[in-house]
Design a protein around this motif. Structure first.
Motif, PDB file in Angstrom:
ATOM      1  N   PRO A 113      -8.972  -2.521  -8.754  1.00 13.28           N
ATOM      2  CA  PRO A 113      -8.731  -0.836  -8.793  1.00 13.28           C
ATOM      3  C   PRO A 113      -7.625  -0.400  -8.427  1.00 13.28           C
ATOM      4  O   PRO A 113      -6.698  -1.076  -7.842  1.00 13.28           O
ATOM      5  CB  PRO A 113      -9.866  -0.843  -7.493  1.00 13.28           C
ATOM      6  N   GLU A 114      -6.946   0.799  -8.831  1.00 14.77           N
ATOM      7  CA  GLU A 114      -5.803   1.441  -8.526  1.00 14.77           C
ATOM      8  C   GLU A 114      -6.119   3.058  -8.352  1.00 14.77           C
ATOM      9  O   GLU A 114      -7.178   3.604  -8.446  1.00 14.77           O
ATOM     10  CB  GLU A 114      -5.084   1.321  -9.891  1.00 14.77           C
ATOM     11  N   ALA A 115      -4.813   3.454  -7.527  1.00 12.75           N
ATOM     12  CA  ALA A 115      -5.178   4.757  -7.028  1.00 12.75           C
ATOM     13  C   ALA A 115      -3.628   5.436  -7.252  1.00 12.75           C
ATOM     14  O   ALA A 115      -2.652   4.532  -6.949  1.00 12.75           O
ATOM     15  CB  ALA A 115      -5.525   4.828  -5.603  1.00 12.75           C
ATOM     16  N   THR A 116      -3.663   6.558  -7.848  1.00 12.20           N
ATOM     17  CA  THR A 116      -2.215   7.077  -7.916  1.00 12.20           C
ATOM     18  C   THR A 116      -2.418   8.696  -7.391  1.00 12.20           C
ATOM     19  O   THR A 116      -3.217   9.140  -7.834  1.00 12.20           O
ATOM     20  CB  THR A 116      -1.831   7.148  -9.323  1.00 12.20           C
ATOM     21  N   ALA A 149      -0.672  -1.904   5.811  1.00 13.60           N
ATOM     22  CA  ALA A 149      -2.096  -2.358   5.764  1.00 13.60           C
ATOM     23  C   ALA A 149      -2.142  -3.827   5.371  1.00 13.60           C
ATOM     24  O   ALA A 149      -1.333  -4.502   5.232  1.00 13.60           O
ATOM     25  CB  ALA A 149      -2.651  -1.390   4.795  1.00 13.60           C
ATOM     26  N   ARG A 150      -3.337  -4.426   5.205  1.00 13.67           N
ATOM     27  CA  ARG A 150      -3.589  -5.638   4.958  1.00 13.67           C
ATOM     28  C   ARG A 150      -4.962  -5.497   3.998  1.00 13.67           C
ATOM     29  O   ARG A 150      -5.518  -4.657   3.661  1.00 13.67           O
ATOM     30  CB  ARG A 150      -4.118  -6.440   6.063  1.00 13.67           C
ATOM     31  N   THR A 159       0.830   2.440  -4.148  1.00 13.41           N
ATOM     32  CA  THR A 159       1.790   3.479  -4.354  1.00 13.41           C
ATOM     33  C   THR A 159       2.366   4.380  -3.567  1.00 13.41           C
ATOM     34  O   THR A 159       1.705   4.585  -2.460  1.00 13.41           O
ATOM     35  CB  THR A 159       1.185   4.014  -5.808  1.00 13.41           C
ATOM     36  N   VAL A 160       3.156   5.003  -3.729  1.00 12.17           N
ATOM     37  CA  VAL A 160       3.882   6.103  -2.719  1.00 12.17           C
ATOM     38  C   VAL A 160       4.071   7.393  -3.472  1.00 12.17           C
ATOM     39  O   VAL A 160       4.423   7.763  -4.576  1.00 12.17           O
ATOM     40  CB  VAL A 160       5.273   5.674  -2.303  1.00 12.17           C
ATOM     41  N   THR A 178      -4.915   0.608  -2.204  1.00 12.84           N
ATOM     42  CA  THR A 178      -6.044   0.039  -2.837  1.00 12.84           C
ATOM     43  C   THR A 178      -6.547  -1.118  -2.194  1.00 12.84           C
ATOM     44  O   THR A 178      -5.963  -2.297  -2.509  1.00 12.84           O
ATOM     45  CB  THR A 178      -6.106   0.251  -4.086  1.00 12.84           C
ATOM     46  N   GLN A 179      -7.940  -1.474  -1.729  1.00 13.38           N
ATOM     47  CA  GLN A 179      -8.413  -2.633  -1.407  1.00 13.38           C
ATOM     48  C   GLN A 179      -9.490  -2.986  -2.489  1.00 13.38           C
ATOM     49  O   GLN A 179      -9.872  -2.158  -3.146  1.00 13.38           O
ATOM     50  CB  GLN A 179      -8.839  -2.311   0.004  1.00 13.38           C
ATOM     51  N   GLN A 180     -10.339  -3.930  -2.005  1.00 13.48           N
ATOM     52  CA  GLN A 180     -11.130  -4.116  -3.074  1.00 13.48           C
ATOM     53  C   GLN A 180     -12.383  -3.131  -3.086  1.00 13.48           C
ATOM     54  O   GLN A 180     -12.867  -2.895  -4.224  1.00 13.48           O
ATOM     55  CB  GLN A 180     -11.737  -5.770  -2.792  1.00 13.48           C
ATOM     56  N   ARG A 181     -12.763  -2.428  -1.987  1.00 15.33           N
ATOM     57  CA  ARG A 181     -13.843  -1.695  -1.865  1.00 15.33           C
ATOM     58  C   ARG A 181     -13.369  -0.269  -1.493  1.00 15.33           C
ATOM     59  O   ARG A 181     -14.273   0.603  -1.339  1.00 15.33           O
ATOM     60  CB  ARG A 181     -14.773  -2.350  -0.861  1.00 15.33           C
TER      61      ARG A 181
END
Length: 371
Positions: A285-288, A238-239, A245-246, A256-259
């Motif tokens: 921002p984060e996602a797990t 991705a860019r 995370t995996v 996670t991107q800015q939006r």
């Protein structure tokens, strides 16, 4: 009849003034000592997912404890069994003592990162990377660490390699688990003080790269999968990435991107996306992955954290949850770790507790110290 010399007015005045000065100095010294002591926490379990880990079978918990008293300050690695919270072993870690600078700041940094793989637990501090036995905590091999903060470590899926990210030198070093020999060093095109480090199921290691976009002529952050032994780029995932995370099995990637948050395959194919709402633009921002194996925990600002189910659409995909800052959640188990926030002279609360759906187990060890 002459009065005794010590009852004369000049003498009594001198003694009175001297007594007031001594009392004032002693009081100030006492207040200063008490204030200094209140900056020490005794034993404190570090409330960070990088410093607390479960073993693969879930029977052991490893955690980093900062011991800070007026007489001594150091870091320790401790291991507990999870059925009763009994302390199995504890070992002092070579690292900058927590009392040498602001303790809250030290706890918020990645001072110590852990990774577990079967019979081994790897620990990296600002002094060294060491591989230890999960059974006894004995050091099997060690190598100097060249970084000061923000480092991460992880084992490869085969358990034969361990990778260490060193943002200060913009590199990832790869070591052989059995011998400790360095196998490779990957240069990483990234200037941030910290970045995640994960292996995919096929053995690729995910690292960031900064490249110039030929169209916009601006730098963009790419997430790429590279071969840990040759350093060759296998594919781009991705860019414009901020965090990634995996999944525990290495078969899914959260970007996670800015939006928005993207759920992708290891090849970079997007299978679901979620637009961030209410992001304030200041916190990253984060996602797990969540412990149910389906949901994703999304944090899009300092206040808002919720669960997103990629298999659902619309408002039914969002579940509001109250997450405590003192509770650590892990994608591989339904058990959570609650860290004790009590500290200071005379306080003797448990270091923390294992929180399960129907019971709570205190971890052996106490916070606080005697006056």
């Amino acid at each position: 009849m002459n009065d005794p010399w010590y009852t004369r007015r000049p003498v009594t005045r001198f003694l009175g003034i001297t007594g007031c000065i001594v009392t004032l100095v002693a009081s100030c010294y006492r207040i200063n000592v008490q204030d200094e002591r209140n900056h020490y926490r005794g034993d404190q379990l570090v409330a960070s997912e990088t410093a607390v880990r479960f073993s693969e079978d879930g029977k052991q918990l490893f955690g980093v404890v900062g011991t800070s008293t007026p007489k001594d300050s150091h870091w320790e690695l401790r291991a507990w069994e999870t059925s009763q919270g009994r302390l199995l072993w504890r070992h002092r870690l070579p690292s900058t003592p927590p009392g040498t600078y602001d303790y809250d700041y030290a706890l918020s940094q990645n001072m110590v990162a852990l990774a577990t793989s079967g019979k081994y637990v790897a620990v990296v501090t600002d002094k060294e990377l060491a591989l230890r036995s999960t059974e006894t905590g004995r050091v099997l091999w060690r190598t100097p660490s060249t970084t000061t903060d923000g480092f991460r470590i992880c084992f490869s899926p085969s358990g034969k390699l361990i990778a260490l990210s060193e943002p200060g030198s913009e590199s990832v070093r790869v070591f052989d688990v059995e011998t400790g020999r360095k196998r490779n060093a990957l240069y990483v095109f990234y200037k941030a003080p910290s970045y995640p480090l994960h292996f995919l199921a096929d053995g690729s290691v995910l690292v960031p790269e900064i490249r110039r976009d030929p169209k916009s002529k601006e730098d963009v952050t790419l997430l790429v999968a590279r071969d840990p032994l040759t350093g060759a780029t296998r594919r781009r995932i991705a860019r414009d990435v901020v965090h990634w995370t995996v999944s525990p099995k290495g078969d899914k990637v959260l970007v996670t991107q800015q939006r928005q948050v993207l759920l992708t395959t290891p090849t970079g194919k997007v299978t679901a996306s979620h637009r961030l709402v209410g992001f304030n633009g200041y916190s990253g921002p984060e996602a797990t992955f969540w412990s149910d194996g389906v949901s994703v925990r999304v944090t899009d600002n300092y206040q808002r954290s919720y669960l997103w189910n990629p298999a659902r659409v619309g408002s039914s995909a969002i579940t509001a949850r109250d997450f405590s800052r003192d509770v650590l959640y892990f994608p591989t188990t339904t058990k959570a770790v609650r860290v004790s926030s009590t500290w200071g002279p005379g306080s003797h609360e448990p270091l923390g507790a294992l929180v399960e759906p129907r019971r709570r187990i205190a971890l052996e060890g106490q916070t606080g110290w005697e006056l």
